[in-house]
Design a protein around this motif. Sequence first.
Motif, mmCIF file in Angstrom:
data_model
loop_
_atom_site.group_PDB
_atom_site.id
_atom_site.type_symbol
_atom_site.label_atom_id
_atom_site.label_comp_id
_atom_site.label_asym_id
_atom_site.label_seq_id
_atom_site.Cartn_x
_atom_site.Cartn_y
_atom_site.Cartn_z
ATOM 1 N N THR A 11 0.832 -1.202 0.000
ATOM 2 C CA THR A 11 0.000 0.000 0.000
ATOM 3 C C THR A 11 0.867 1.252 0.000
ATOM 4 N N ALA A 12 1.950 1.240 0.786
ATOM 5 C CA ALA A 12 2.858 2.395 0.833
ATOM 6 C C ALA A 12 3.538 2.616 -0.513
ATOM 7 N N ASP A 13 3.981 1.533 -1.151
ATOM 8 C CA ASP A 13 4.623 1.664 -2.467
ATOM 9 C C ASP A 13 3.649 2.210 -3.505
ATOM 10 N N GLU A 14 2.400 1.752 -3.448
ATOM 11 C CA GLU A 14 1.378 2.250 -4.373
ATOM 12 C C GLU A 14 1.089 3.724 -4.106
ATOM 13 N N TYR A 15 1.075 4.101 -2.825
ATOM 14 C CA TYR A 15 0.792 5.486 -2.456
ATOM 15 C C TYR A 15 1.920 6.414 -2.898
ATOM 16 N N ARG A 16 3.155 5.960 -2.793
ATOM 17 C CA ARG A 16 4.319 6.786 -3.161
ATOM 18 C C ARG A 16 4.369 7.083 -4.652
ATOM 19 N N GLN A 17 3.922 6.163 -5.487
ATOM 20 C CA GLN A 17 3.948 6.296 -6.946
ATOM 21 C C GLN A 17 5.336 6.672 -7.454
ATOM 22 N N GLY A 18 6.355 6.063 -6.877
ATOM 23 C CA GLY A 18 7.724 6.292 -7.322
ATOM 24 C C GLY A 18 8.370 7.547 -6.774
ATOM 25 N N ALA A 19 7.627 8.387 -6.083
ATOM 26 C CA ALA A 19 8.187 9.611 -5.508
ATOM 27 C C ALA A 19 8.873 9.300 -4.180
ATOM 28 N N ASN A 20 9.736 10.194 -3.755
ATOM 29 C CA ASN A 20 10.440 10.005 -2.500
ATOM 30 C C ASN A 20 9.602 10.574 -1.359
ATOM 31 N N ARG A 21 8.781 9.735 -0.753
ATOM 32 C CA ARG A 21 7.959 10.124 0.393
ATOM 33 C C ARG A 21 8.390 9.273 1.582
ATOM 34 N N PRO A 22 9.031 9.857 2.577
ATOM 35 C CA PRO A 22 9.541 9.081 3.714
ATOM 36 C C PRO A 22 8.446 8.722 4.716
ATOM 37 N N LEU A 23 7.554 7.838 4.335
ATOM 38 C CA LEU A 23 6.412 7.503 5.174
ATOM 39 C C LEU A 23 6.841 6.897 6.509
ATOM 40 N N GLY A 25 9.577 7.549 8.250
ATOM 41 C CA GLY A 25 10.018 8.648 9.113
ATOM 42 C C GLY A 25 8.849 9.447 9.660
ATOM 43 N N TYR A 26 7.831 9.619 8.844
ATOM 44 C CA TYR A 26 6.636 10.325 9.302
ATOM 45 C C TYR A 26 5.959 9.548 10.435
ATOM 46 N N VAL A 27 5.913 8.224 10.303
ATOM 47 C CA VAL A 27 5.303 7.399 11.351
ATOM 48 C C VAL A 27 6.083 7.536 12.654
ATOM 49 N N VAL A 28 7.409 7.530 12.578
ATOM 50 C CA VAL A 28 8.241 7.681 13.777
ATOM 51 C C VAL A 28 7.992 9.048 14.420
ATOM 52 N N ALA A 29 7.954 10.102 13.613
ATOM 53 C CA ALA A 29 7.718 11.449 14.146
ATOM 54 C C ALA A 29 6.346 11.550 14.818
ATOM 55 N N MET A 30 5.322 10.952 14.191
ATOM 56 C CA MET A 30 3.990 10.982 14.800
ATOM 57 C C MET A 30 3.951 10.174 16.086
ATOM 58 N N THR A 31 4.679 9.056 16.149
ATOM 59 C CA THR A 31 4.714 8.230 17.349
ATOM 60 C C THR A 31 5.373 8.974 18.504
ATOM 61 N N SER A 77 -5.599 16.651 7.748
ATOM 62 C CA SER A 77 -6.192 16.566 6.414
ATOM 63 C C SER A 77 -5.274 17.003 5.285
ATOM 64 N N LYS A 78 -4.254 17.843 5.563
ATOM 65 C CA LYS A 78 -3.496 18.400 4.451
ATOM 66 C C LYS A 78 -1.980 18.255 4.539
ATOM 67 N N ASP A 79 -1.403 18.096 5.707
ATOM 68 C CA ASP A 79 0.054 18.112 5.830
ATOM 69 C C ASP A 79 0.669 16.785 5.410
ATOM 70 N N SER A 80 1.876 16.856 4.870
ATOM 71 C CA SER A 80 2.525 15.639 4.355
ATOM 72 C C SER A 80 2.938 14.679 5.454
ATOM 73 N N ILE A 81 3.211 15.180 6.669
ATOM 74 C CA ILE A 81 3.666 14.282 7.723
ATOM 75 C C ILE A 81 2.563 13.307 8.159
#
Length: 119
Positions: A11-23, A25-31, A77-81
């Motif tokens: 699901t994460a790979d499909e969501y990224r669509q080849g772009a560099n999105r550090p999902l 790292g975002y999960v760690v920051a939210m945790t 709703s809008k931020d990338s993190i």
Amino acid sequence: MRKLAESVRETADEYRQGANRPLGGYVVAMTVFAGLAGLAGLAGAVAALRGTSSRRISPYDLILMTAGTHKLARLISKDSITSPLRMPFTRIAASALTAVAGADYLQLIYAKLQQSAED
């Protein structure tokens, strides 16, 4: 458990669509943030049980809570993190405007229409 991890990875790979999105790292920051917010809430609860906190909410506190709630809703709703939270429910369209850019565009159109109505 392995099947769940594989499903999340796909699901994460499909969501990224080849772009560099550090999902990850975002999960760690939210945790970390959630843990710190939980500790602050626990400290507030302990203070309330000991009777060292005020029971009355001042108008300043109400305004602060209102602004914080608005900011939190906008962040989710809008931020990338917070994109890992939205990942299972949304897909990124390559040619679409971002939500913020779209909102700014609508405000621009509204201002132009209002200006032309005044003329």
